[in-house]
Design an enzyme around this catalytic site. Structure first.
Site, short mmCIF file in Angstrom:
data_model
loop_
_atom_site.label_atom_id
_atom_site.label_comp_id
_atom_site.label_asym_id
_atom_site.label_seq_id
_atom_site.Cartn_x
_atom_site.Cartn_y
_atom_site.Cartn_z
NE ARG A 168 -0.29 -29.65 -55.22
CZ ARG A 168 -0.12 -27.94 -54.50
NH1 ARG A 168 0.13 -28.96 -52.97
NH2 ARG A 168 0.13 -26.89 -54.54
CB ILE B 219 3.18 -18.78 -52.41
CG1 ILE B 219 1.80 -19.63 -53.35
CG2 ILE B 219 4.91 -18.94 -53.29
CD1 ILE B 219 1.52 -18.24 -54.35
CG ASP B 220 -1.21 -20.84 -49.98
OD1 ASP B 220 -0.72 -19.62 -51.70
OD2 ASP B 220 -2.57 -21.90 -50.43
NE ARG C 82 -11.60 -2.58 -69.59
CZ ARG C 82 -10.60 -2.65 -70.86
NH1 ARG C 82 -9.70 -3.19 -70.86
NH2 ARG C 82 -11.28 -2.88 -72.04
CG MET D 276 -2.12 -19.15 -56.67
SD MET D 276 -0.23 -20.37 -56.42
CE MET D 276 -0.71 -21.45 -57.89
CD GLU E 226 -5.87 -20.35 -54.78
OE1 GLU E 226 -5.28 -20.98 -56.02
OE2 GLU E 226 -5.36 -21.25 -53.50
NE ARG F 267 -12.37 -6.63 -70.94
CZ ARG F 267 -12.87 -5.36 -71.05
NH1 ARG F 267 -13.77 -5.78 -70.06
NH2 ARG F 267 -13.46 -4.64 -72.19
NE ARG G 91 3.03 -23.08 -57.32
CZ ARG G 91 2.85 -24.26 -57.84
NH1 ARG G 91 1.17 -24.54 -56.40
NH2 ARG G 91 2.90 -25.09 -58.04
O1 F6P Z 1 1.46 -24.39 -52.93
C1 F6P Z 1 -0.49 -23.68 -52.12
C2 F6P Z 1 -1.01 -23.45 -53.38
O2 F6P Z 1 -0.37 -22.21 -53.86
C3 F6P Z 1 -2.57 -22.81 -53.83
O3 F6P Z 1 -2.31 -21.93 -53.47
C4 F6P Z 1 -2.98 -23.50 -55.04
O4 F6P Z 1 -4.17 -23.60 -55.16
C5 F6P Z 1 -2.12 -24.56 -55.53
O5 F6P Z 1 -0.59 -24.05 -55.29
C6 F6P Z 1 -1.94 -24.99 -56.45
O6 F6P Z 1 -1.26 -25.99 -57.12
P1 F6P Z 1 -1.57 -27.33 -57.88
O7 F6P Z 1 -1.81 -26.46 -59.10
O8 F6P Z 1 0.82 -27.15 -58.20
O9 F6P Z 1 -1.11 -28.81 -57.69
#
Ligand code: F6P
Length: 347
Positions: free
Chosen positions: A76, A130-131, A166, A173, A227, A271, A280
């Site tokens: 990033r 993947i999102d 449970r 993600m 998440e 849990r 990923r």
């Molecule tokens: O690529 C999107 C994603 O999979 C999100 O769902 C997640 O929040 C993020 O990547 C986390 O990515 P990183 O921790 O690698 O920046």
């Protein structure tokens, strides 16, 4: 008409996603076939600026289609946040005489492609996240493998949930969109799916679990939560922690908070399993390799035809079309109410 493009750059940016190597492979191979040089930009935009760029040879892309990750590595980056940044990127591309660029990435990466294209550099996108939250494509590279991973996890965790009576919470993600949660819920038979698009009430979750337990006699339950999901009262707020390089909250933890609340309120064992990066880094399943190949093949077509500023998008019916990047950027493809209802019905 013969294309004027002689050197194409390939960059992978944002979070890694299964199928990315299949994209790189087909773009490079199309270049070899057309007598064009494919150049790999390593470590994403920061690698471009620091000159981590080299010509790719056939062995670089041989035997990679089945592997997760990206042989070009990814990151990033804060490049393109400042007004002068597209020019900086163009200067760096010019240093290597690159005259076209394929950007394999998600929302942030395609926003960067759009800026570069607006500044006059021939740039095309391949959707990869993947999102699955990119507008302009029915599916993004990596999504189907992530759903497969999450579904397999649900299948496995059911054994423990059942054996121990449970409530098993599975966190997947999905920062802004709950595609993985919804599809895995349907495919894996989760009892409750919680996604960012629908703020939920904790009392409602407790009640649904209680009915399942007390009325339907099921001694275990499976809850899948994205998440980025949040309860209406904002009690389960996973955004309080640290931020990433882009200033976005690092997510992860909402599932654990939910499991604690379930134990506290209902007194049943609960849990959480957070799948995290396992979604990923999995080897791409065949549908992802195929999608990656088809989208990337078209992206090269667009570039060679002089059609910059577009992204190759999968349309309903399986076709692929050039979607203007301006129609992609700044938007989010979220789960429709109808689709979410499917997960609710089968839950
Ligand atoms: O690529 C999107 C994603 O999979 C999100 O769902 C997640 O929040 C993020 O990547 C986390 O990515 P990183 O921790 O690698 O920046």
């Amino acid at each position: 008409m013969e294309s004027t493009i002689k050197r194409i750059g390939i960059i992978t940016s944002g979070g890694d996603a299964p199928g990315t190597n299949a994209c790189i492979r087909v773009i490079a191979r199309r270049c070899f076939d057309a007598g064009i040089e494919p150049w790999g930009i390593f470590d994403s935009w920061d690698g471009l600026i620091s000159g981590n760029v080299r010509k790719l040879e056939r062995p670089d892309v041989a035997g990679i289609v089945q592997h997760a990750g990206t042989v070009l590595r990814s990151a990033r980056s804060r490049l393109f946040l400042e007004p002068g940044d597209p020019q900086k990127a163009k200067d760096a591309l010019a240093k290597f005489s690159l005259d076209g660029l394929v950007v394999i990435g998600g929302n942030g990466s395609q926003a960067a492609s759009a800026l570069l294209a607006d500044s006059g550099f021939p740039c095309v996108g391949v959707p990869k996240t993947i999102d699955n939250d990119l507008v302009g494509t029915e599916m993004s590279v990596g999504f189907q493998t992530a759903v497969q991973e999450a579904t397999s996890a649900l299948d496995s965790l059911r054994a423990t949930a059942e054996s121990h009576s449970r409530v098993m919470v599975v966190e997947v993600m999905g920062r802004h969109a709950g595609w993985i949660a919804v599809e895995a819920a349907i495919a894996g038979g989760a009892d409750i799916a919680l996604i960012p698009e629908h703020e939920f009430s904790l009392d409602d979750v407790f009640e649904r679990l209680r009915v399942r337990h007390d009325v339907h006699g099921r001694k275990y339950s499976i809850v899948i939560i994205a998440e980025g999901a949040m309860d209406r009262a904002k009690k389960l707020d996973a955004r309080r922690g640290t931020r990433d390089v882009m200033g976005r909250p690092r997510l992860g933890g909402v599932g654990t908070m939910l499991a604690h609340e379930i134990e506290r309120k209902l007194g049943w064992d609960s849990r959480c399993t957070t799948l995290g990066y396992l979604q990923r880094c999995a080897a791409p399943i065949a549908p992802d390799r195929l999608l990656a190949t088809k989208l990337s093949d078209k992206a090269v077509d667009y570039l060679l035809a002089g059609q910059g500023g577009v992204m190759a998008g999968l349309i309903a019916g399986g076709g692929i079309e050039a979607v203007p990047l301006k129609d992609v950027v700044g938007k989010l493809k979220t789960v429709t109410d109808d689709y979410f209802r499917l997960a609710e019905i089968f839950g």
